[in-house]
Design a protein around this motif. Sequence first.
Motif, PDB file in Angstrom:
ATOM      1  N   GLY A 175      30.104 -30.300 -14.246  1.00  0.00           N
ATOM      2  CA  GLY A 175      29.088 -29.533 -14.962  1.00  0.00           C
ATOM      3  C   GLY A 175      28.036 -29.065 -13.979  1.00  0.00           C
ATOM      4  N   TYR A 210      21.406 -23.005 -19.486  1.00  0.00           N
ATOM      5  CA  TYR A 210      20.014 -22.593 -19.314  1.00  0.00           C
ATOM      6  C   TYR A 210      19.891 -21.425 -18.342  1.00  0.00           C
ATOM      7  CZ  TYR A 210      15.032 -22.940 -18.375  1.00  0.00           C
ATOM      8  OH  TYR A 210      13.695 -22.676 -18.240  1.00  0.00           O
ATOM      9  N   GLY A 267      24.934 -23.283 -15.740  1.00  0.00           N
ATOM     10  CA  GLY A 267      25.061 -23.896 -17.062  1.00  0.00           C
ATOM     11  C   GLY A 267      24.522 -22.982 -18.142  1.00  0.00           C
ATOM     12  N   ALA A 316      27.896 -34.287 -16.171  1.00  0.00           N
ATOM     13  CA  ALA A 316      26.759 -33.464 -16.638  1.00  0.00           C
ATOM     14  C   ALA A 316      27.326 -32.313 -17.451  1.00  0.00           C
ATOM     15  CB  ALA A 316      25.962 -32.961 -15.441  1.00  0.00           C
ATOM     16  N   ILE A 355      30.731 -20.405 -26.473  1.00  0.00           N
ATOM     17  CA  ILE A 355      30.847 -21.145 -25.210  1.00  0.00           C
ATOM     18  C   ILE A 355      32.137 -21.973 -25.115  1.00  0.00           C
ATOM     19  CG2 ILE A 355      28.370 -21.200 -24.716  1.00  0.00           C
ATOM     20  CD1 ILE A 355      28.472 -24.197 -25.650  1.00  0.00           C
ATOM     21  N   ALA A 359      33.406 -24.951 -15.355  1.00  0.00           N
ATOM     22  CA  ALA A 359      34.329 -23.990 -15.961  1.00  0.00           C
ATOM     23  C   ALA A 359      33.854 -22.547 -15.771  1.00  0.00           C
ATOM     24  CB  ALA A 359      34.467 -24.290 -17.450  1.00  0.00           C
ATOM     25  N   GLY A 397      23.697 -30.950 -13.476  1.00  0.00           N
ATOM     26  CA  GLY A 397      24.732 -31.071 -12.453  1.00  0.00           C
ATOM     27  C   GLY A 397      24.294 -30.480 -11.113  1.00  0.00           C
ATOM     28  N   PRO A 423      13.610 -19.454 -27.514  1.00  0.00           N
ATOM     29  CA  PRO A 423      14.225 -18.649 -26.445  1.00  0.00           C
ATOM     30  C   PRO A 423      15.325 -17.731 -26.961  1.00  0.00           C
ATOM     31  CG  PRO A 423      14.728 -20.996 -26.151  1.00  0.00           C
ATOM     32  CD  PRO A 423      13.675 -20.899 -27.209  1.00  0.00           C
ATOM     33  N   GLY A 440      26.837 -31.370 -20.512  1.00  0.00           N
ATOM     34  CA  GLY A 440      26.004 -30.621 -21.443  1.00  0.00           C
ATOM     35  C   GLY A 440      26.364 -30.832 -22.901  1.00  0.00           C
ATOM     36  N   ALA A 441      26.010 -29.836 -23.693  1.00  0.00           N
ATOM     37  CA  ALA A 441      26.146 -29.957 -25.136  1.00  0.00           C
ATOM     38  C   ALA A 441      26.493 -28.588 -25.718  1.00  0.00           C
ATOM     39  CB  ALA A 441      24.833 -30.450 -25.735  1.00  0.00           C
ATOM     40  N   LEU A 469      34.825 -36.420 -21.643  1.00  0.00           N
ATOM     41  CA  LEU A 469      35.090 -37.044 -20.340  1.00  0.00           C
ATOM     42  C   LEU A 469      34.419 -38.416 -20.253  1.00  0.00           C
ATOM     43  CD1 LEU A 469      34.801 -33.995 -17.898  1.00  0.00           C
ATOM     44  CD2 LEU A 469      36.872 -35.013 -18.866  1.00  0.00           C
ATOM     45  N   GLY A 474      25.259 -27.175 -14.762  1.00  0.00           N
ATOM     46  CA  GLY A 474      24.026 -26.762 -15.419  1.00  0.00           C
ATOM     47  C   GLY A 474      22.850 -27.352 -14.651  1.00  0.00           C
ATOM     48  N   GLY A 533      23.370 -20.583 -29.986  1.00  0.00           N
ATOM     49  CA  GLY A 533      23.792 -20.595 -28.587  1.00  0.00           C
ATOM     50  C   GLY A 533      24.718 -19.436 -28.267  1.00  0.00           C
ATOM     51  N   VAL A 564      37.780 -29.620 -15.790  1.00  0.00           N
ATOM     52  CA  VAL A 564      38.351 -30.957 -15.730  1.00  0.00           C
ATOM     53  C   VAL A 564      39.013 -31.159 -17.083  1.00  0.00           C
ATOM     54  CG1 VAL A 564      37.893 -33.408 -15.481  1.00  0.00           C
ATOM     55  CG2 VAL A 564      36.525 -31.742 -14.206  1.00  0.00           C
TER      56      VAL A 564
HETATM   57  C1  LIG Z   1      25.074 -21.974 -25.753  1.00  0.00           C
HETATM   58  C2  LIG Z   1      23.791 -22.605 -25.310  1.00  0.00           C
HETATM   59  C3  LIG Z   1      22.775 -21.827 -24.775  1.00  0.00           C
HETATM   60  C4  LIG Z   1      21.581 -22.389 -24.357  1.00  0.00           C
HETATM   61  N1  LIG Z   1      20.593 -21.602 -23.863  1.00  0.00           N
HETATM   62  C5  LIG Z   1      19.386 -22.135 -23.536  1.00  0.00           C
HETATM   63  C6  LIG Z   1      18.324 -21.340 -23.106  1.00  0.00           C
HETATM   64  O1  LIG Z   1      18.472 -20.149 -22.995  1.00  0.00           O
HETATM   65  N2  LIG Z   1      17.136 -21.918 -22.849  1.00  0.00           N
HETATM   66  C7  LIG Z   1      16.959 -23.257 -22.980  1.00  0.00           C
HETATM   67  O2  LIG Z   1      15.867 -23.747 -22.739  1.00  0.00           O
HETATM   68  N3  LIG Z   1      17.967 -24.052 -23.356  1.00  0.00           N
HETATM   69  C8  LIG Z   1      19.168 -23.526 -23.663  1.00  0.00           C
HETATM   70  N4  LIG Z   1      20.174 -24.335 -24.114  1.00  0.00           N
HETATM   71  C9  LIG Z   1      19.954 -25.770 -24.146  1.00  0.00           C
HETATM   72  C10 LIG Z   1      20.556 -26.256 -22.816  1.00  0.00           C
HETATM   73  O3  LIG Z   1      21.777 -26.899 -23.111  1.00  0.00           O
HETATM   74  C11 LIG Z   1      19.793 -27.177 -21.945  1.00  0.00           C
HETATM   75  O4  LIG Z   1      18.480 -27.194 -21.990  1.00  0.00           O
HETATM   76  C12 LIG Z   1      20.300 -27.208 -20.496  1.00  0.00           C
HETATM   77  O5  LIG Z   1      21.114 -26.154 -20.132  1.00  0.00           O
HETATM   78  C13 LIG Z   1      21.028 -28.478 -20.383  1.00  0.00           C
HETATM   79  O6  LIG Z   1      21.489 -28.651 -19.120  1.00  0.00           O
HETATM   80  P1  LIG Z   1      22.754 -29.550 -18.796  1.00  0.00           P
HETATM   81  O7  LIG Z   1      22.888 -29.512 -17.332  1.00  0.00           O
HETATM   82  O8  LIG Z   1      22.632 -30.871 -19.446  1.00  0.00           O
HETATM   83  O9  LIG Z   1      23.991 -28.857 -19.499  1.00  0.00           O
HETATM   84  P2  LIG Z   1      24.551 -27.376 -19.490  1.00  0.00           P
HETATM   85  O10 LIG Z   1      23.588 -26.411 -19.002  1.00  0.00           O
HETATM   86  O11 LIG Z   1      25.130 -27.192 -20.833  1.00  0.00           O
HETATM   87  O12 LIG Z   1      25.734 -27.445 -18.420  1.00  0.00           O
HETATM   88  C14 LIG Z   1      26.934 -28.118 -18.665  1.00  0.00           C
HETATM   89  C15 LIG Z   1      28.003 -27.464 -17.833  1.00  0.00           C
HETATM   90  O13 LIG Z   1      29.154 -28.308 -17.849  1.00  0.00           O
HETATM   91  C16 LIG Z   1      30.284 -27.509 -17.825  1.00  0.00           C
HETATM   92  N5  LIG Z   1      31.384 -28.302 -18.355  1.00  0.00           N
HETATM   93  C17 LIG Z   1      31.417 -29.040 -19.493  1.00  0.00           C
HETATM   94  N6  LIG Z   1      32.601 -29.652 -19.618  1.00  0.00           N
HETATM   95  C18 LIG Z   1      33.326 -29.297 -18.531  1.00  0.00           C
HETATM   96  C19 LIG Z   1      34.653 -29.615 -18.109  1.00  0.00           C
HETATM   97  N7  LIG Z   1      35.447 -30.447 -18.823  1.00  0.00           N
HETATM   98  N8  LIG Z   1      35.105 -29.071 -16.964  1.00  0.00           N
HETATM   99  C20 LIG Z   1      34.317 -28.243 -16.234  1.00  0.00           C
HETATM  100  N9  LIG Z   1      33.059 -27.914 -16.604  1.00  0.00           N
HETATM  101  C21 LIG Z   1      32.576 -28.441 -17.733  1.00  0.00           C
HETATM  102  C22 LIG Z   1      29.933 -26.320 -18.671  1.00  0.00           C
HETATM  103  O14 LIG Z   1      30.700 -25.200 -18.288  1.00  0.00           O
HETATM  104  C23 LIG Z   1      28.447 -26.138 -18.376  1.00  0.00           C
HETATM  105  O15 LIG Z   1      28.224 -25.142 -17.413  1.00  0.00           O
HETATM  106  C24 LIG Z   1      21.386 -23.774 -24.495  1.00  0.00           C
HETATM  107  C25 LIG Z   1      22.431 -24.565 -25.020  1.00  0.00           C
HETATM  108  C26 LIG Z   1      23.617 -23.989 -25.425  1.00  0.00           C
HETATM  109  C27 LIG Z   1      24.706 -24.850 -26.000  1.00  0.00           C
END
Ligand SMILES: Cc1cc2nc3c(=O)[nH]c(=O)nc-3n(C[C@H](O)[C@H](O)[C@H](O)COP(=O)(O)OP(=O)(O)OC[C@H]3O[C@@H](n4cnc5c(N)ncnc54)[C@H](O)[C@@H]3O)c2cc1C
Lengths: 119, 397, 486
Positions: free
Chosen positions: C9, C41, C39, C116, A66, C33, C14, C166, C118-119, C279, C11, C138, C79
């Motif tokens: 973000g 999930y 995101g 938002a 990622i 991105a 966001g 998952p 993520g991780a 950020l 996800g 992941g 960003v």
């Molecule tokens: C690789 C991976 C796969 C996962 N798959 C699953 C799954 O299948 N099922 C599940 O239950 N949980 C999954 N998870 C856990 C998952 O992170 C969360 O449950 C859920 O997606 C969190 O949502 P979020 O909105 O906090 O972050 P995320 O879904 O991680 O979304 C964060 C978004 O921020 C964007 N971003 C970050 N920094 C920047 C930047 N500087 N500029 C522009 N964009 C940016 C990223 O592109 C991303 O799309 C996964 C985690 C990872 C790391």
Amino acid sequence: MTPEADHRGRPGPSTGDAGAPQVTVDGVAVTARTGQTVAGLLVSAGRTSWRSTRGGGRPRGLFCGIGVCFDCLVEVNGVPDVRACQRLVADGDDIRTAPRPRPAAPGGPAGDGTRTGEA
Amino acid sequence: MAAHPDVVVVGAGVVGAACAEALTAAGLRVTVLDRGAPASGTTAAGEGNVLVSDKEPGPELVLAQHSLRRWRVLLPALREELGPELAEVEWDAKGGLVVATTAAGAGSLTAFAAAQRQAGVRAEQLAPDRVGELEPLLTPGITAAVHYPEDAQLHPVLAATTLLAAVRARGGAVRAGVAALGLRRAAGGAVSAVVTSAGDLPTAAVVNACGPWAGAFATAAGAPITVLPRRGVVLVTGPLPPGTVRHKVYDADYVGAVASGDADLQTSAVVESTRAGTVLVGSSRQRVGFDDTIRVAVLRELARKAVALFPVLADVPVQRAYGGFRPYAPDHLPVIGPDPRVAGLWHVTGHEGAGIGLAAATGQLLAELLTGAEPHVDPTPFRVDRPAVLTGAEVRA
Amino acid sequence: MARLIAVVGAGPAGMAAALAAADAGAEVVLVDAAPRVGGQYHRQPPPGLADQHAGPGFARLEAELAGHPRVRHLAETVVWALEPRPGGHRLHLRTGPADSPHRTARVLDPAALVLATGAHDRALPFPGWDLPGVVTAGAAQALAKGQRVAVGRRVLLAGTGPFLFPVAQSLIEVGAHLVGVLEANRVGATAAGWLARPAALLAGRAKLPELAGYLGLLARHRIAYRTGHAVLAAHGTDRVEAVTTARLTRDWRVVPGSARRIAVDAVCVGFGFTPQLELAVAAGCDLDATGTCVRVDIAQATSTPGVFAAGELTGVGGADLAAAEGRVAGASAARHLGLAVPVPRAALRQVRAGRGFAAALAGAYPVRPGWRSWLTEDTLVCRCEEVSYGALCQAVRQRAALGGRVLRLTSRVGLGPCQGRICGRNAAELAEALLCRADQRPPLTPAASARRPIAAPIRLGELATTPTEPSEHGFASTDPTDRSEA
Ligand SMILES: Cc1cc2nc3c(=O)[nH]c(=O)nc-3n(C[C@H](O)[C@H](O)[C@H](O)COP(=O)(O)OP(=O)(O)OC[C@H]3O[C@@H](n4cnc5c(N)ncnc54)[C@H](O)[C@@H]3O)c2cc1C
Ligand SMILES: Cc1cc2nc3c(=O)[nH]c(=O)nc-3n(C[C@H](O)[C@H](O)[C@H](O)COP(=O)(O)OP(=O)(O)OC[C@H]3O[C@@H](n4cnc5c(N)ncnc54)[C@H](O)[C@@H]3O)c2cc1C
Ligand code: FES
């Protein structure tokens, strides 16, 4: 390397993918799928590594998937340091992997990093 | 409980470390204090250039020339004493290349180099069309170039930690996470102890080597001096093939930026590679107090000038940007010597953008002054008791 | 741009934040991105392949965002820097193919900001973890969900936490032969085992059927789910060919005599998640006591006025919690602009319950200190700069490298292209352990190591010409590279 063959995931280039991007990987013509990442293309062609480290010449491929680890770097259209897991293939892309360099000194590890599939 | 130290050095940056090294070499018992981790202050932001090329004839150039010589003697001696691993500081006598890209710049660079030659600096004027032999990837639009073979580079954090290792090896102590808060004075007014966050530490001599924070400690010690921070930011690229950038290369306006006291942003590209393969692009100079925000406008200027010098760098990813605060006195000279008001208090600071390079001679000079030995350089220009350092310090510190 | 809210973000967190803020009347720019919202999930396979994962919930959400008159989605946009400006923050954006030097630049001055981001997976080092074929859980998940490709044929999945389930499911779906799932913690293999806390039982009740479903799936495919087990080493020359697994004690030390060698061609490891803090750190937001997550109040407000945070960035608790936090954050950001917004009571309730569940999860699936005993002298801690554990120890012991900055500069750990995103936390814990042994104070500051003013890659040539002020309307709306996902 036989990049058109798809030994991994189930579907090959989907028949409905009319605008399937035509690219080259290390000079070899390959049909990719719309929406595929460079890493997706390389892994589905059976490659696990496509770069080597500067220090120890260690092979590297996909790791975090990622965009955070920078293990998967390739050269696209002459520009180095492109993350293969983040970059979508586009029609006409010239993708270059960096094969493992030959050992700098005799007695080093064998430099056969161009090995691709396990078949 | 060990006996009290003869000297307490406050601040474990490269300057404090060099002082402590020289003091222990002179046989004194030394304790070094740092409120954070040793070598984590300005020293960790330094690029590690040990330069004569950027200095006009005068006291700072004299100190720099001594320091170059001193590093060359000190480092092999430390290798003997500590072994090659612990004494590794990535010393690289790579040489500097200063270029001008305009006709006016060519004239002033040529005159500057001529004056430096008079002062004993090796400054070799190159025909612009021969510059490519030294730096094949440099822009072809060069109007003048001077090669400074004496310029060198080292790794500032390795240098500081090596010096501190020598202090420890000689029985000195280095205490991290201990802040100096003030002084205790004996009946006659002389220093009797340092007040620290870990209690009082009795001693008769205290060296204020707090870098850009030296003014604050001096005020806490009851003897204010004027030392101010000047922000500097550096860009680091991803690793590049060896030989992309071979020397420390900079455009001639760097010299103007160093000498200026202007608060406004000044940048000039200083481009050099490190042993790790990354290229450092420094550095900016700006007076913004202790505001540590990294500004895109500053980064852009650095990038613009670096790409102008080395067009191949345009496609290189930027990996990192970081900054620090150069400690400077209003007259842009280091401050090295006894405080005129408090007996037993010494100040060693104000090295601005040259503290890494100047550290070796500075430590030696401080030890000579403190032990009463014959100083190897004239200490007068650096004395604390000068108007730029004392005037208005009460108000400004 | 008095009413502009930027959400970084797209996800679950966001997306929810963008909708909540836009519904409250704010103009929203949603930046991500990725080429499509969702995101991690809701990651979708490329068009032309069945949208198997796009449940009706996601499809509705995506359509709602695309059709919302006040939401503008900037896809394929990173960003790369965030800087303070008087009364707010300024975002520096690049739109275009990842890592291309020819992307479009934009500068935004939003009136409020929702982070938002993520991780990413936390990966622990062990001998051979840098062999090709060893990937994060992941990565295997993203490849399976987003590319419909299996990372290998004979795959072992190992680590800790319910995220392994998952991933196992996706691997099975894309046809990998899963040779086992190893959970390092010794929680019971049943749902009751990891929900054995009263608060969590209540909060996580909704999760029970989901978990039972996963266990049933593994059973149907005759895949062993072993708790108290881990991968200790990966073997191979140019790629992984086998692994050594072993049983672990409660604190993750190896049970003597329990090592077993298994032939595999891929290993997926995941030990929880590390929030993407850069950020938030650039915006000056305080972190929580662990130093790994952004601290927020009940309204998802960070310590920086006008900056809100939601999702995994504020603590790892899954997609539902992330979405609930996003709804609260979006509403709070709109209120910050002076819009009249009703209190999002339902979302607040979900957040409270979800946090209880997340805390129970964190308690049931910690990373325990015994992992440090898996390392050998030559195990790489930092993959980029190839810094071995031995070299790290040497820097700490010989150079008394105490602070994070000094540790990095003396050992080079974390100084490579990933800037410590993968190794930073591990290196800090290793150093801390060495220092405790040496009886020294460890002044390690995690916030300082998450300080990455260049938050995403940018090339020197792009930086050299980057605009530093926003254009008239905050962003150039006529730009052809803009697209709100089709
Ligand atoms: C690789 C991976 C796969 C996962 N798959 C699953 C799954 O299948 N099922 C599940 O239950 N949980 C999954 N998870 C856990 C998952 O992170 C969360 O449950 C859920 O997606 C969190 O949502 P979020 O909105 O906090 O972050 P995320 O879904 O991680 O979304 C964060 C978004 O921020 C964007 N971003 C970050 N920094 C920047 C930047 N500087 N500029 C522009 N964009 C940016 C990223 O592109 C991303 O799309 C996964 C985690 C990872 C790391
Ligand atoms: C971007 C940049 C690039 C540079 N490049 C170069 C270069 O190439 N070459 C060169 O020669 N110089 C360079 N410099 C300048 C050089 O880094 C400094 O001159 C030098 O590091 C100053 O060292 P110091 O020991 O005086 O200060 P510092 O390294 O800041 O050390 C002072 C120490 O004192 C401690 N301290 C402060 N107050 C207290 C207290 N009350 N109690 C206990 N401890 C305290 C601090 O924690 C700190 O560790 C550069 C500077 C910057 C910012
Ligand atoms: S696999 Fe980590 S950046 Fe691509």
